[in-house]
Design a protein around this motif. Structure first.
Motif, mmCIF file in Angstrom:
data_model
loop_
_atom_site.group_PDB
_atom_site.id
_atom_site.type_symbol
_atom_site.label_atom_id
_atom_site.label_comp_id
_atom_site.label_asym_id
_atom_site.label_seq_id
_atom_site.Cartn_x
_atom_site.Cartn_y
_atom_site.Cartn_z
ATOM 1 N N LEU A 1 -6.131 -9.793 -14.484
ATOM 2 C CA LEU A 1 -5.355 -8.888 -13.640
ATOM 3 C C LEU A 1 -6.251 -8.203 -12.614
ATOM 4 C CD1 LEU A 1 -3.065 -7.224 -16.323
ATOM 5 C CD2 LEU A 1 -2.444 -9.001 -14.688
ATOM 6 N N VAL A 2 -7.479 -7.899 -13.016
ATOM 7 C CA VAL A 2 -8.408 -7.238 -12.107
ATOM 8 C C VAL A 2 -8.914 -8.211 -11.051
ATOM 9 C CG1 VAL A 2 -10.601 -5.995 -11.949
ATOM 10 C CG2 VAL A 2 -9.081 -5.619 -13.909
ATOM 11 N N ARG A 3 -9.203 -9.438 -11.493
ATOM 12 C CA ARG A 3 -9.733 -10.449 -10.583
ATOM 13 C C ARG A 3 -8.836 -11.678 -10.633
ATOM 14 N NH1 ARG A 3 -14.382 -8.961 -13.614
ATOM 15 N NH2 ARG A 3 -15.680 -7.449 -12.510
ATOM 16 N N PRO A 4 -7.673 -11.643 -9.996
ATOM 17 C CA PRO A 4 -6.779 -12.802 -10.016
ATOM 18 C C PRO A 4 -7.405 -13.988 -9.288
ATOM 19 C CG PRO A 4 -6.003 -11.146 -8.463
ATOM 20 C CD PRO A 4 -7.140 -10.527 -9.204
ATOM 21 N N THR A 5 -6.872 -15.166 -9.600
ATOM 22 C CA THR A 5 -7.429 -16.396 -9.028
ATOM 23 C C THR A 5 -6.975 -16.543 -7.591
ATOM 24 O OG1 THR A 5 -7.304 -17.384 -11.225
ATOM 25 C CG2 THR A 5 -7.672 -18.865 -9.373
ATOM 26 N N MET A 6 -7.803 -16.076 -6.695
ATOM 27 C CA MET A 6 -7.563 -16.174 -5.252
ATOM 28 C C MET A 6 -8.849 -15.763 -4.567
ATOM 29 S SD MET A 6 -5.237 -12.748 -4.536
ATOM 30 C CE MET A 6 -4.213 -12.944 -5.997
ATOM 31 N N PRO A 7 -8.996 -15.963 -3.276
ATOM 32 C CA PRO A 7 -10.212 -15.512 -2.593
ATOM 33 C C PRO A 7 -10.460 -14.020 -2.849
ATOM 34 C CG PRO A 7 -8.927 -16.909 -1.149
ATOM 35 C CD PRO A 7 -8.091 -16.692 -2.367
ATOM 36 N N ALA A 8 -11.704 -13.687 -3.094
ATOM 37 C CA ALA A 8 -12.043 -12.313 -3.474
ATOM 38 C C ALA A 8 -11.556 -11.272 -2.469
ATOM 39 C CB ALA A 8 -13.551 -12.199 -3.679
ATOM 40 N N PRO A 9 -11.692 -11.494 -1.134
ATOM 41 C CA PRO A 9 -11.182 -10.477 -0.195
ATOM 42 C C PRO A 9 -9.666 -10.316 -0.261
ATOM 43 C CG PRO A 9 -12.788 -11.881 0.887
ATOM 44 C CD PRO A 9 -12.476 -12.527 -0.422
ATOM 45 N N TYR B 1 2.244 -4.458 3.533
ATOM 46 C CA TYR B 1 3.136 -5.492 4.052
ATOM 47 C C TYR B 1 2.339 -6.711 4.514
ATOM 48 C CZ TYR B 1 5.996 -8.148 7.259
ATOM 49 O OH TYR B 1 6.629 -9.189 7.879
ATOM 50 N N TYR B 2 1.279 -6.488 5.292
ATOM 51 C CA TYR B 2 0.501 -7.616 5.812
ATOM 52 C C TYR B 2 -0.257 -8.331 4.700
ATOM 53 C CZ TYR B 2 1.721 -5.638 10.298
ATOM 54 O OH TYR B 2 2.432 -5.166 11.373
ATOM 55 N N VAL B 3 -0.757 -7.589 3.714
ATOM 56 C CA VAL B 3 -1.440 -8.219 2.586
ATOM 57 C C VAL B 3 -0.450 -9.039 1.764
ATOM 58 C CG1 VAL B 3 -2.760 -7.816 0.485
ATOM 59 C CG2 VAL B 3 -3.203 -6.429 2.505
ATOM 60 N N ALA B 4 0.733 -8.488 1.511
ATOM 61 C CA ALA B 4 1.732 -9.208 0.725
ATOM 62 C C ALA B 4 2.177 -10.478 1.439
ATOM 63 C CB ALA B 4 2.938 -8.305 0.440
ATOM 64 N N GLY B 5 2.349 -10.411 2.758
ATOM 65 C CA GLY B 5 2.703 -11.616 3.504
ATOM 66 C C GLY B 5 1.616 -12.668 3.437
ATOM 67 N N THR B 6 0.370 -12.228 3.536
ATOM 68 C CA THR B 6 -0.748 -13.160 3.421
ATOM 69 C C THR B 6 -0.822 -13.763 2.025
ATOM 70 O OG1 THR B 6 -1.963 -11.874 5.079
ATOM 71 C CG2 THR B 6 -3.246 -13.366 3.687
ATOM 72 N N VAL C 1 -12.826 0.490 -1.463
ATOM 73 C CA VAL C 1 -13.992 1.021 -2.170
ATOM 74 C C VAL C 1 -13.665 1.224 -3.643
ATOM 75 C CG1 VAL C 1 -15.524 3.016 -2.362
ATOM 76 C CG2 VAL C 1 -14.957 2.090 -0.108
ATOM 77 N N ILE C 2 -12.489 1.776 -3.925
ATOM 78 C CA ILE C 2 -12.083 1.988 -5.321
ATOM 79 C C ILE C 2 -11.949 0.657 -6.045
ATOM 80 C CG2 ILE C 2 -10.226 2.856 -6.789
ATOM 81 C CD1 ILE C 2 -9.643 4.937 -4.599
ATOM 82 N N VAL C 3 -11.300 -0.296 -5.399
ATOM 83 C CA VAL C 3 -11.052 -1.593 -6.042
ATOM 84 C C VAL C 3 -12.355 -2.348 -6.267
ATOM 85 C CG1 VAL C 3 -9.958 -3.847 -5.730
ATOM 86 C CG2 VAL C 3 -8.699 -1.754 -5.168
ATOM 87 N N LEU C 4 -13.187 -2.420 -5.242
ATOM 88 C CA LEU C 4 -14.413 -3.197 -5.358
ATOM 89 C C LEU C 4 -15.403 -2.578 -6.337
ATOM 90 C CD1 LEU C 4 -14.927 -4.133 -1.607
ATOM 91 C CD2 LEU C 4 -14.234 -5.652 -3.464
ATOM 92 N N SER C 5 -15.279 -1.271 -6.574
ATOM 93 C CA SER C 5 -16.190 -0.635 -7.523
ATOM 94 C C SER C 5 -16.000 -1.172 -8.934
ATOM 95 C CB SER C 5 -15.982 0.884 -7.509
ATOM 96 O OG SER C 5 -14.687 1.221 -7.998
ATOM 97 N N ALA D 1 -7.844 -10.771 -3.064
ATOM 98 C CA ALA D 1 -7.588 -10.027 -4.300
ATOM 99 C C ALA D 1 -7.866 -8.540 -4.106
ATOM 100 C CB ALA D 1 -8.448 -10.588 -5.435
ATOM 101 N N ALA D 2 -8.997 -8.235 -3.436
ATOM 102 C CA ALA D 2 -9.318 -6.829 -3.171
ATOM 103 C C ALA D 2 -8.287 -6.197 -2.245
ATOM 104 C CB ALA D 2 -10.717 -6.730 -2.560
ATOM 105 N N GLY D 3 -7.868 -6.944 -1.220
ATOM 106 C CA GLY D 3 -6.866 -6.420 -0.301
ATOM 107 C C GLY D 3 -5.536 -6.166 -0.965
ATOM 108 N N LEU D 4 -5.165 -7.050 -1.911
ATOM 109 C CA LEU D 4 -3.891 -6.886 -2.603
ATOM 110 C C LEU D 4 -3.892 -5.623 -3.452
ATOM 111 C CD1 LEU D 4 -1.170 -8.319 -2.976
ATOM 112 C CD2 LEU D 4 -2.131 -9.435 -4.997
ATOM 113 N N TRP D 5 -4.966 -5.401 -4.209
ATOM 114 C CA TRP D 5 -5.041 -4.191 -5.022
ATOM 115 C C TRP D 5 -5.173 -2.940 -4.147
ATOM 116 C CZ3 TRP D 5 -3.568 -3.257 -9.698
ATOM 117 C CH2 TRP D 5 -3.549 -4.271 -10.649
#
Length: 780
Positions: free
Chosen positions: A336-344, A393-398, A221-225, A346-350
């Motif tokens: 940095l806010v919206r890196p080049t990758m699928p939006a979900p 961990y799971y986001v970083a692996g993905t 929620v914080i990231v997507l805002s 990028a949001a999951g990483l942040w």
């Protein structure tokens, strides 16, 4: 092509379904190769033979065999416990209990059931991880391979056995999958409903998963805002989905838990954290030794072990450096806010990074967040913050799997095959090597103890042997194990021994007799006090015995191997041995009346004869020798919650070394054995702290420093705990400093005396003056 997880379509319509088959076959094959014993004979193995692992088996088995509802009676006799606190898996225990009540003898198969479910959960975790990876359009076989690698290297694998309920590695990826689908279909209510339902389901296994998933969603929620334009329709639904499981779980506890005095500030909130070391330093040999030889560093504890792996960690660091470089070069900071990758992703990483910072203890470690930390209520009950690093961990692996594939595809599209071929297999080999070592080590650990059937005692050999000694299980009402254990309150920490712990729980499961001991998370403080008082001296009453439902004797179990305290040896002398031969422990019959008997009346009679022969000292007390003593009652202090019911008590709220005394040593002096003792009230907001002394010479030199841990004391007079620190008095010692290190301290009746000297004095009370011996109240 976007497809939902576990699609019901045919393989022809959904070619990616073959990936599930590959993942399942590879996972099952590797588990068969290294975990065949526990996998095919789950009721034969203890995945751990001590500590939290055995305690979890015991609690689940005892509940399944003898309990139902929300009350667990296997410990904390006669009060029992709420099912949320004894480290069982309540949902599994309820099912076993239901089957047992309806004629299916599942109770004695508890170990097999819990082992099978834990291994099954691990086995399906790569399938869930594969579904997540496919959301980012990775090729079928590549997604299948990296899903297996991510799960086989997961830090949750470390918990298989010791904390089995924390080893369910598919929960967090599955809940992340629902979060991804929320972002893809913001108005589709089923993803929010699935998230809430699964969060509540996993709360019945381990509430930490519910908290981690809810916090992860709130981080989204914080990231997507600030990542999305006009995100309100998505965000308010996410907030509801994140908070609802926590509120429902909290309401359920409020409605079903009768205890109102569980410790509000459990130890470890800023101790059981993760760190950059835990993220990047391998947790297995020999890789860890190599790393430490190159870069020596402090190592985290188990709760801080969240190693990403060389590949995932390297890709993450490389991606961060490259992203920062490009942003600086182009001055397009939104990269940095919206890196080049699928939006979900990028949001999951942040969002995962924000949760990682929380796992590190931030912002709670910052000084200006002290107030929030102290008043965060239920949030700080989830004290093992290091576990909140698992979503990252799971986001970083993905992220690593996604970017490795992108680099390979980029090279391939640009015809750079010579560069593409060598490094991709090399990275995957390194990743696979680390994952295999992690899996191999854990496979060895959980295959060491094929003793589960002995623990469950299916033939009731203990009951039979009691019969040979002309006793029956029904002759007793509870088991008192020695060496004694009472763990979890953070007030008193009596760990017993591994032998007493294992055999007490083995005996309880075999007989159905509950334990006069406790090993649960945050038990009732009042219940803990009454139990530990059983080890207090005969100078103190044992009110717990008045709450027993019968006067049947207690079955005293003394584990072999020593480690008995003087208080425990005194209890053994009160009991009568049973002629029952056991290898690891000895059984006794202990009458409730014998345990309840006190020396107060005898001490009063002794004092009545002795006091007329003793001269009164200047301080108003009587001593049995001419050596110097010191009594400090704090009667002039403003806090009137005193130990003996009169006068004041020393109170200090901020965390500090409180100075209870600083002055000359009592005269006349000798160089014998002394002790300093003080009573501290343990019904406070934090732990018991520790007592410390400093001895100084006339010229100010420090001669000695000693300390005593308040958590291992057992002398309890109601909520007042007597902490004792023996010391030798050097000939040139002239000044004594008595300190107490505690977050909030209420102390009274400080006494310094030679150990061979008894001190008598009177204190005024509303009902008349009362006689005191060595700060114990004897009465009129």
């Amino acid at each position: 092509m976007r497809t939902s997880f576990l699609s019901t379509g045919s393989f022809r319509r959904h070619p990616h379904a073959w990936g599930y088959v590959v993942v399942a076959l590879v996972t099952f094959g590797l588990m068969t190769l290294k975990m065949s014993g526990p996998l095919f004979h789950p009721d034969t193995y203890l995945l751990a033979n001590g500590g939290d692992g055995v305690q979890s088996y015991f609690a689940t088995a005892f509940y399944g065999l003898y309990d139902q509802g929300v009350r667990f009676t296997g410990m904390n006799y006669p009060y029992g416990e709420h099912v949320n606190y004894p480290n069982m898996q309540p949902l599994i225990a309820w099912v076993i209990s239901f089957l047992e009540r309806h004629g299916v003898h599942a109770g004695h198969r508890t170990i097999g059931i819990t082992n099978f479910l834990a291994l099954l959960a691990f086995g399906i975790s790569p399938l869930v991880m594969y579904a997540v990876l496919r959301r980012f359009r990775l090729p079928v076989l590549y997604a299948a391979l990296t899903a297996v690698l991510i799960v086989f290297l997961t830090p949750q694998l470390l918990r298989l056995g010791g904390h089995t309920s924390l080893s369910y590695a598919f929960f967090l990826p599955l809940l992340w999958y629902y979060i991804i689908r929320m972002q893809e279909e913001p108005l589709e209510w089923r993803w929010y409903a699935w998230f809430v339902g699964m969060s509540l389901f996993v709360a019945g296994i381990m509430p930490y998963f519910t908290a981690a998933a809810s916090f992860f969603l709130l981080s989204h929620v914080i990231v997507l805002s600030w990542q999305r334009k006009h995100p309100k329709p998505l965000l308010w639904r996410m907030v509801v989905a994140a908070l609802l499981p926590l509120l429902v779980y909290r309401a359920w506890l409020w409605l079903t838990d009768p205890a109102t005095d569980r410790p509000p500030n459990p130890f470890g909130l800023l101790v059981y954290t993760s760190s950059w070391t835990g993220i990047f330093v391998p947790f297995y040999a020999p890789a860890r030794e190599v790393w430490l030889a190159i870069a020596p560093t402090d190592l985290p504890g188990l709760e801080g072990e969240n190693y990403l792996g060389l590949v995932a960690g390297g890709v993450l660091v490389g991606g961060a450096i490259l992203g920062l470089y490009r942003a600086l070069r182009s001055r397009q900071w939104m990269r940095l806010v919206r890196p080049t990758m699928p939006a979900p992703l990028a949001a999951g990483l942040w969002a995962g990074f924000l949760l990682l910072m929380y796992a590190f203890g931030y912002p709670l470690k910052w000084q200006w967040f002290v107030w929030f930390k102290d008043h965060s209520g239920p949030i700080k009950q989830f004290r093992a913050l290091g576990r909140f690093a698992w979503p990252f961990y799971y986001v970083a692996g993905t992220y690593a799997a996604y970017y490795i594939y992108r680099w390979w595809r980029y090279h391939r599209l640009h015809g750079v095959r010579g560069m593409a071929l060598p490094w991709l297999p090399l990275l995957l080999i390194i990743w696979a090597g680390e994952a295999w070592v992690n899996f191999y080590v854990k496979g060895d650990e959980i295959s060491r103890f094929p003793i589960a059937k002995d623990f469950m005692d299916p033939d009731h050999t203990i009951a039979q042997q009691l019969g040979w000694a002309n006793h029956q299980v029904s002759d007793f009402q509870a088991i008192l194990p020695l060496p004694y254990f009472n763990i979890g309150s953070d007030k008193v920490d009596l760990s017993g021994t591994p032998n007493s712990f294992y055999n007490a729980e083995h005996l309880a499961v075999a007989t159905g007799l509950p334990l006069l001991a406790t090993y649960v998370s945050r038990p009732s403080v009042e219940h803990m006090i009454r139990h530990v008082q059983l080890l207090s001296s005969p100078m103190l009453p044992k009110p717990l015995l008045d709450d027993f439902p019968s006067r049947k004797p207690i079955l005293l179990m003394v584990a072999n191997g020593g480690g008995l305290s003087p208080a425990e040896e005194r209890i053994i002398k009160l009991a009568h041995p049973l002629n029952v031969p056991f290898t690891d422990f000895t059984l006794y019959e202990l009458a409730v009346a014998d345990l309840a008997r006190t020396d107060i009346a005898a001490e009063r009679a002794k004092a009545a004869t002795l006091l007329p022969t003793l001269p009164q000292q200047p301080g108003g007390w009587y001593t049995t020798t001419g050596r110097g003593v010191l009594v400090q009652g704090y009667d002039k202090e403003p806090d009137h919650r005193s130990h003996l019911g009169t006068g004041g008590a020393f109170y200090a709220e901020p965390e500090q070394f409180s100075k209870l005394y600083d002055g000359p040593l009592p005269l006349p002096a000798d160089t014998g054995r002394y002790e300093v003792s003080v009573w501290v009230n343990i019904k406070n907001q934090y732990g018991n702290g520790n007592l410390q002394i400093n001895l100084f010479s006339a010229d100010g030199r420090q001669l000695e420093h000693k300390g005593a841990d308040g958590r291992v004391a057992t002398e309890l007079d109601g909520p007042w705990l007597r902490v004792v620190l023996p010391f030798n008095r050097p000939a040139d010692a002239t000044r004594l400093e008595v300190l107490y290190d505690s977050r909030d301290l209420l102390a009274d009746d400080l006494l310094v005396r030679p150990v061979d000297t008894d001190v008598y004095y009177y204190v005024p009370t509303p009902s008349g003056r009362q006689l005191v011996k060595n700060t114990y109240l004897l009465g009129k």
